[in-house]
Design a protein around this motif. Structure first.
Motif, mmCIF file in Angstrom:
data_model
loop_
_atom_site.group_PDB
_atom_site.id
_atom_site.type_symbol
_atom_site.label_atom_id
_atom_site.label_comp_id
_atom_site.label_asym_id
_atom_site.label_seq_id
_atom_site.Cartn_x
_atom_site.Cartn_y
_atom_site.Cartn_z
ATOM 1 N N ARG A 5 0.825 -1.200 0.000
ATOM 2 C CA ARG A 5 0.000 0.000 0.000
ATOM 3 C C ARG A 5 0.836 1.216 0.000
ATOM 4 N N LYS A 6 0.959 1.796 1.105
ATOM 5 C CA LYS A 6 2.187 2.410 1.291
ATOM 6 C C LYS A 6 2.687 2.788 0.024
ATOM 7 N N THR A 34 -0.778 11.148 -6.475
ATOM 8 C CA THR A 34 -0.687 9.914 -7.249
ATOM 9 C C THR A 34 -2.039 9.217 -7.244
ATOM 10 N N ALA A 35 -2.265 8.403 -8.252
ATOM 11 C CA ALA A 35 -3.474 7.594 -8.339
ATOM 12 C C ALA A 35 -3.135 6.315 -9.079
ATOM 13 N N GLY A 36 -3.780 5.243 -8.703
ATOM 14 C CA GLY A 36 -3.514 3.975 -9.370
ATOM 15 C C GLY A 36 -4.504 2.914 -8.944
ATOM 16 N N ALA A 37 -4.276 1.714 -9.435
ATOM 17 C CA ALA A 37 -5.138 0.590 -9.074
ATOM 18 C C ALA A 37 -4.352 -0.698 -9.259
ATOM 19 N N ASP A 38 -4.618 -1.652 -8.395
ATOM 20 C CA ASP A 38 -4.013 -2.980 -8.488
ATOM 21 C C ASP A 38 -5.112 -4.005 -8.765
ATOM 22 N N LEU A 39 -4.787 -4.998 -9.542
ATOM 23 C CA LEU A 39 -5.658 -6.150 -9.752
ATOM 24 C C LEU A 39 -4.943 -7.346 -9.151
ATOM 25 N N VAL A 40 -5.537 -7.959 -8.127
ATOM 26 C CA VAL A 40 -4.870 -9.051 -7.417
ATOM 27 C C VAL A 40 -5.701 -10.324 -7.494
ATOM 28 N N SER A 41 -5.005 -11.449 -7.495
ATOM 29 C CA SER A 41 -5.700 -12.741 -7.602
ATOM 30 C C SER A 41 -6.343 -13.153 -6.291
ATOM 31 N N GLY A 47 -1.860 -12.169 6.768
ATOM 32 C CA GLY A 47 -2.065 -13.603 6.884
ATOM 33 C C GLY A 47 -3.502 -14.047 6.841
ATOM 34 N N GLN A 48 -4.432 -13.118 6.681
ATOM 35 C CA GLN A 48 -5.854 -13.448 6.665
ATOM 36 C C GLN A 48 -6.410 -13.371 5.239
ATOM 37 N N ASP A 49 -7.250 -14.314 4.894
ATOM 38 C CA ASP A 49 -7.893 -14.348 3.580
ATOM 39 C C ASP A 49 -9.140 -13.474 3.620
ATOM 40 N N LEU A 50 -9.084 -12.311 2.952
ATOM 41 C CA LEU A 50 -10.202 -11.367 2.973
ATOM 42 C C LEU A 50 -10.971 -11.320 1.654
ATOM 43 N N GLY A 51 -10.631 -12.166 0.702
ATOM 44 C CA GLY A 51 -11.389 -12.144 -0.546
ATOM 45 C C GLY A 51 -10.635 -12.768 -1.699
ATOM 46 N N ASN A 52 -11.357 -12.946 -2.788
ATOM 47 C CA ASN A 52 -10.783 -13.543 -3.992
ATOM 48 C C ASN A 52 -10.251 -12.443 -4.909
ATOM 49 N N VAL A 53 -10.393 -12.623 -6.211
ATOM 50 C CA VAL A 53 -9.897 -11.622 -7.159
ATOM 51 C C VAL A 53 -10.494 -10.264 -6.826
ATOM 52 N N SER A 54 -9.640 -9.256 -6.704
ATOM 53 C CA SER A 54 -10.086 -7.935 -6.259
ATOM 54 C C SER A 54 -9.406 -6.826 -7.042
ATOM 55 N N ILE A 55 -10.138 -5.727 -7.177
ATOM 56 C CA ILE A 55 -9.580 -4.486 -7.714
ATOM 57 C C ILE A 55 -9.361 -3.554 -6.529
ATOM 58 N N GLN A 56 -8.160 -2.977 -6.444
ATOM 59 C CA GLN A 56 -7.799 -2.179 -5.278
ATOM 60 C C GLN A 56 -7.264 -0.813 -5.719
ATOM 61 N N PRO A 57 -8.152 0.173 -5.863
ATOM 62 C CA PRO A 57 -7.729 1.516 -6.281
ATOM 63 C C PRO A 57 -7.128 2.295 -5.121
ATOM 64 N N SER A 58 -6.321 3.300 -5.442
ATOM 65 C CA SER A 58 -5.734 4.151 -4.415
ATOM 66 C C SER A 58 -5.470 5.535 -4.982
ATOM 67 N N ALA A 59 -5.460 6.517 -4.090
ATOM 68 C CA ALA A 59 -5.128 7.891 -4.461
ATOM 69 C C ALA A 59 -4.506 8.557 -3.246
ATOM 70 N N GLY A 234 -0.356 -10.071 -8.713
ATOM 71 C CA GLY A 234 -1.039 -8.801 -8.973
ATOM 72 C C GLY A 234 -0.338 -7.991 -10.034
ATOM 73 N N ILE A 235 -1.103 -7.119 -10.661
ATOM 74 C CA ILE A 235 -0.551 -6.151 -11.597
ATOM 75 C C ILE A 235 -0.977 -4.761 -11.138
ATOM 76 N N SER A 236 -0.116 -3.780 -11.378
ATOM 77 C CA SER A 236 -0.380 -2.405 -10.964
ATOM 78 C C SER A 236 -0.568 -1.523 -12.184
ATOM 79 N N LEU A 237 -1.555 -0.649 -12.115
ATOM 80 C CA LEU A 237 -1.840 0.279 -13.211
ATOM 81 C C LEU A 237 -1.659 1.703 -12.755
#
Length: 237
Positions: A5-6, A34-41, A47-59, A234-237
């Motif tokens: 993140r960070k 800055t602005a961007g988004a990650d696509l993660v599997s 260490g906790q499983d909080l979800g499956n495939v996710s889009i994670q935007p940030s600004a 993951g990939i970052s955009l």
């Protein structure tokens, strides 16, 4: 949070998180955004499983060591929790300090802040990056925190050590995270000191054109406390 993140919380998380946190070491003389988004599997956090495939935007915006970051996660699966985090942080040299407001859509609405009804969790982070090793401590101080075996607020905490290194021409990180005391907030109820996150991550840039490349990352995570093991990309955009 899986791709650092960070960029965060970068505060950390954000904290960090958080995963691992998210601020630059040098204070700049002008406002930067800055602005961007990650696509993660998969969304694996501390260490906790909080979800499956996710889009994670940030600004984020930053000025003279201060930063304000918004980070979110939306799962492809409609049953995955949606998350919105706001982090206010300060960094100078290797030192970083931040406060993060986590909100998840599974409970009360965003503007509900009642002590016993809110879905917000408020966390403070302090850390120092020594270069070969970064140390970060996180503690929930308000909101929908976990409890101990007596039903009292646990002030749920998490400590992490992260070490970057280079191997085979790629950038890697090794990290370990633990909960120092009992809380229901982590791992469906940590019973005391527990190692919850052992991870190795690697990243590389895939050139697509002369001026554009696609950041790709992969991370292997083990949680000794729950027996969980994950390999996420993951990939970052």
């Amino acid at each position: 949070m899986f791709i650092e993140r960070k960029k965060q919380m970068k505060a950390t998380l954000l904290a960090t998180a958080a995963a691992l946190l998210p601020f630059g070491a040098m204070a700049q003389d002008r406002v930067e955004a800055t602005a961007g988004a990650d696509l993660v599997s998969g969304y694996i956090w501390r260490g906790q499983d909080l979800g499956n495939v996710s889009i994670q935007p940030s600004a984020s915006v930053s000025f003279r060591g201060f930063s304000l970051t918004a980070w979110g996660s939306v799962g492809i699966d409609k049953n995955d929790t949606k998350e919105l985090d706001l982090t206010l942080g300060y960094a100078t040299g290797g030192f970083s300090l931040s406060i993060t407001d986590y909100w998840f859509n599974g409970g009360a609405g965003y503007f509900r802040y009642g002590a016993s009804t809110t879905a917000h969790v408020f966390e403070v982070q302090a850390g120092y990056d020594f270069g070969p090793l970064a140390v970060n401590w996180y503690t929930n101080f308000a909101g929908n925190d976990g409890v101990n075996d007596k039903g009292k607020r646990a002030y749920s905490s998490y400590v992490s050590l992260t070490a970057p290194f280079r191997l085979g021409g790629l950038d890697w990180t090794a990290s370990i995270g633990a909960t120092p005391w009992e809380t229901s907030f982590y791992n469906q109820g940590a019973g005391g000191f527990e190692v919850t996150d052992i991870a190795f991550g690697v990243s590389k840039e895939i050139p697509l054109t002369e001026r554009f490349s696609l950041p790709l990352s992969a991370r292997a995570v083990w949680n000794p406390a729950t027996g969980g093991a994950y390999l996420v990309a993951g990939i970052s955009l």
